[in-house]
Design a protein around this motif. Structure first.
Motif, PDB file in Angstrom:
ATOM      1  N   TRP A 184      -6.586  -2.254   3.773  1.00 15.56           N
ATOM      2  CA  TRP A 184      -6.004  -0.987   4.238  1.00 15.56           C
ATOM      3  C   TRP A 184      -6.997  -0.200   5.079  1.00 15.56           C
ATOM      4  O   TRP A 184      -6.628   0.405   6.091  1.00 15.56           O
ATOM      5  N   TRP A 196       3.337   0.161   7.610  1.00 20.63           N
ATOM      6  CA  TRP A 196       2.259  -0.020   8.588  1.00 20.63           C
ATOM      7  C   TRP A 196       2.780  -0.170  10.005  1.00 20.63           C
ATOM      8  O   TRP A 196       2.127   0.251  10.967  1.00 20.63           O
ATOM      9  N   ASN A 232       0.820  -1.216   0.000  1.00 19.59           N
ATOM     10  CA  ASN A 232       0.000   0.000   0.000  1.00 19.59           C
ATOM     11  C   ASN A 232       0.853   1.264   0.000  1.00 19.59           C
ATOM     12  O   ASN A 232       0.322   2.362   0.144  1.00 19.59           O
TER      13      ASN A 232
END
Lengths: 179, 131
Positions: B53, A68, A64
């Protein structure tokens, strides 16, 4: 003269590369154009756009384009750890070194970032035995979606990010040896 | 300017143009987006798009994959609307309390018709794996 021109080009390329890496490459497709959402769905007016959420989080290549683990460590996000009040939230700090006799750099497996997100029971004992050395790991299996590849390559950072796991260089003498 | 430099410059120009051209195309689905369409379209609704996400910002993996028992393999979870309404699977949170309720069909059933179930998304790895 020539070398100066080349050096200038190299410098410009480096700058262009940095700009590309920092700005242009971090692009998130709008939901209406991402190929999985129906552009005609009424939900698209209500659902959060990836750009809105992800552009504020620490950058990284792959997946992404968000680191994270750092997002939690830096306090940028604080996702819920449990729904049931009685669930024990467990965090383990120990590192495990793997691939000690291989030819690629040694793998440092850190329990902390993994347990920030996951419970021990997500990996132990069905995917990995807890005893060091008891697991026969293989990149081939991971590429098939087994072992670390259950998550890495599907939902957590992809297997193309070799150095993020193979992160500990081997001692010098091993290099330079004739093959 | 020597011929060698000219060729090198041309090469560099092509590389930079290519890089910009590639960057101009938006990526496909977000990494780790999951499409669920085992039953949706047969039942007359759009497939479900589950975005990792979006959920990850709000919940750690362990909430769904440990507490709620979602198996970590696309297709391994038999998710029925009846179970969700009973408070299982997505219904653990999608209950009009923690998150929107199961009556807001369109918000989850927002996928493009005809999509197959499975993991989607760009930024690699789309290898031989069985995700």
């Amino acid at each position: 003269m020539l070398s100066r021109a080349l050096r200038l080009i190299a410098m410009l390329l480096l700058i262009a590369d940095a700009v590309l890496a920092a700005e242009v490459v971090r692009r998130w497709a709008p939901l209406a154009q991402d190929g999985v959402h129906d552009p005609k769905s009424p939900a698209l007016k209500l659902l959060q756009e990836p750009r809105e959420a992800l552009s504020a989080l620490p950058p990284v290549a792959g997946g992404n384009q968000v680191d994270w683990v750092q997002a939690i460590e830096q306090g940028r996000i604080n996702p819920r750890t449990n729904i049931f009040p009685e669930t024990r939230v467990r965090l383990l700090e120990s590192d495990v070194l793997l691939n000690l006799r291989g030819s690629t750099p040694i793998v440092r497996f850190p329990h902390r970032p993994h347990t920030l997100w996951l419970d021990c029971g997500n990996c132990h004992e069905h995917l990995f035995k807890s005893r060091a050395g008891a697991n026969k790991l293989s990149m081939d299996a991971m590429l098939q979606g087994e072992q670390c590849g259950v998550c890495h390559g599907a939902v957590s950072f992809p297997l193309t990010e070799c150095n993020r796991c193979h992160s500990v260089p081997r001692a010098k003498p091993a290099q330079g040896k004739a093959r | 300017m020597s011929r060698k430099t000219m060729t090198r410059r041309r090469l560099i120009r092509i590389c930079v143009t290519l890089a910009f051209a590639l960057a101009a195309f938006p990526a496909p689905a977000e990494y780790a987006d999951v499409v669920l369409n085992k039953r949706s379209e047969k039942e007359g609704v759009r497939p479900v798009v589950f975005s990792h996400w979006f959920h990850r910002i709000r919940f750690r993996c362990k909430v769904c994959h440990f507490e709620l028992g979602f198996k970590m393999r696309a297709g391994a979870n038999d998710v029925l609307m009846a179970d969700i309404i009973d408070g299982k699977f997505c219904g653990m949170c999608h209950n009009n309390n923690i998150a929107w309720g199961a009556d807001r069909c369109d918000l989850c059933h927002s996928g493009r018709p005809g999509l197959k179930s499975g993991i989607y998304g760009g930024h690699q790895t789309l290898g031989p794996g069985r995700w």
